[in-house]
Design an enzyme around this catalytic site. Structure first.
Site, mmCIF file in Angstrom:
data_model
loop_
_atom_site.group_PDB
_atom_site.id
_atom_site.type_symbol
_atom_site.label_atom_id
_atom_site.label_comp_id
_atom_site.label_asym_id
_atom_site.label_seq_id
_atom_site.Cartn_x
_atom_site.Cartn_y
_atom_site.Cartn_z
ATOM 1 C CG ASN A 10 -16.616 13.543 -16.119
ATOM 2 O OD1 ASN A 10 -16.088 14.792 -16.640
ATOM 3 N ND2 ASN A 10 -17.568 13.066 -16.747
ATOM 4 C CE LYS A 12 -20.246 14.005 -14.165
ATOM 5 N NZ LYS A 12 -21.230 12.776 -13.729
ATOM 6 C CG HIS A 96 -20.582 10.439 -19.159
ATOM 7 N ND1 HIS A 96 -21.817 11.240 -18.140
ATOM 8 C CD2 HIS A 96 -19.853 10.425 -17.487
ATOM 9 C CE1 HIS A 96 -21.510 10.842 -16.966
ATOM 10 N NE2 HIS A 96 -20.492 10.537 -16.507
ATOM 11 C CD GLU A 98 -23.220 13.851 -16.488
ATOM 12 O OE1 GLU A 98 -23.217 13.556 -15.528
ATOM 13 O OE2 GLU A 98 -22.530 14.109 -17.167
ATOM 14 C CD GLU A 166 -19.334 7.212 -15.199
ATOM 15 O OE1 GLU A 166 -18.561 7.778 -14.398
ATOM 16 O OE2 GLU A 166 -19.871 7.241 -16.308
ATOM 17 N N GLY A 172 -23.552 10.404 -9.242
ATOM 18 C CA GLY A 172 -24.010 12.099 -8.799
ATOM 19 C C GLY A 172 -24.991 12.005 -7.672
ATOM 20 C CB SER A 212 -22.030 8.169 -5.584
ATOM 21 O OG SER A 212 -22.508 9.112 -6.130
#
Length: 254
Positions: A10, A12, A96, A98, A166, A172, A212
């Site tokens: 991904n 992003k 996702h 985010e 996730e 991150g 990560s």
């Protein structure tokens, strides 16, 4: 039932056309295990989808990072499933964290998007995961079960779904769920699927880990019996992504 290892990258909201060409060049020149060992899909920003599709080696797939919940129309700034189909983009990432957290996408909204994308012929990487606060309160499984339930209520056929666990606290941040933590949630998710969608779905659906993942920790994570691959963020923009793809051989050799 054997499940082919799956590695998604991904990208992003990163990159220029020059950056993208460099990344694709590294991928095209890489020696990786064959397709019967690992399925690789990369997900560039929308504006680079046609470029990546035209340049990337044929044994790697391409995914969009999101799509709209229904057919296109007066939805400024959105990209419809039909547009992705028209571009011959086979995959899309949905749900996702985010988007759930920053854009307030609800479980139900994500479930609707998954169902619509599947109905139009796309394959879906569907993301679930808990925040640090939710993990510390002991509600990890309740959270991921509710997220998965919203998909299961709208989908009968899981053949074209990859489920990505996730943990939000590991995305991150440099923090990684330990192999044991990842395996625990993957095991519980598979049990949930067994009880709520049937043994065939539970046995065949690939549950991949994201958070990560890098070249150093991928082999130990890959060795876990219910970790069927990875959804990789930052490391997918670096040469170590090749090492992550190669970790699929750990599963093959077990």
């Amino acid at each position: 039932m054997a499940r082919t290892f799956f590695v998604g990258g991904n990208w992003k909201c990163n990159g220029t056309s020059d950056d993208v060409k460099k990344i694709v060049g590294v991928l095209n020149g890489a020696e990786v295990p064959p397709e019967d060992v690992v399925e690789v899909v990369v997900s560039p920003p929308y504006v680079f989808l046609p470029l990546v599709k035209s340049l990337l080696r044929s044994d790697f797939g391409v995914a969009a990072q999101n799509c709209w919940v229904r057919k296109g129309g007066a939805f400024t700034g959105e990209i419809s499933v039909e547009m992705l189909v028209n571009l011959n983009i086979p995959w899309v990432i949905l749900g996702h964290s985010e988007r759930r957290l920053l854009l307030n996408e609800s479980n139900e909204f994500v479930g609707d998007k998954v169902a619509y994308a599947l109905s139009q012929g796309l394959k879906v990487i569907a993301c679930v995961g808990e925040t640090l606060e939710q993990r510390e309160s002991g509600s990890t499984m309740a959270v991921v079960a509710a997220q998965t339930k919203a998909i299961a209520e709208r989908v009968l056929n899981w053949d074209n779904i990859v489920l990505a666990y996730e943990p939000v606290w590991a995305i991150g941040t440099g923090k990684v769920a330990t192999p044991a933590q990842a395996q625990e949630v993957h095991t519980e998710l598979r049990k949930w699927l067994h009880e709520n969608t049937g043994p065939e779905v539970a046995a065949s659906v690939r549950i991949i880990y994201g958070g990560s993942v890098n070249g150093k920790n991928c082999k130990e994570l890959a060795a876990q019996p219910d970790v069927d691959g990875f959804l990789v963020g930052g490391a997918s923009l670096k040469p170590e992504f090749i090492d992550i793809i190669a970790s699929s051989t750990v599963k093959k050799n077990n």
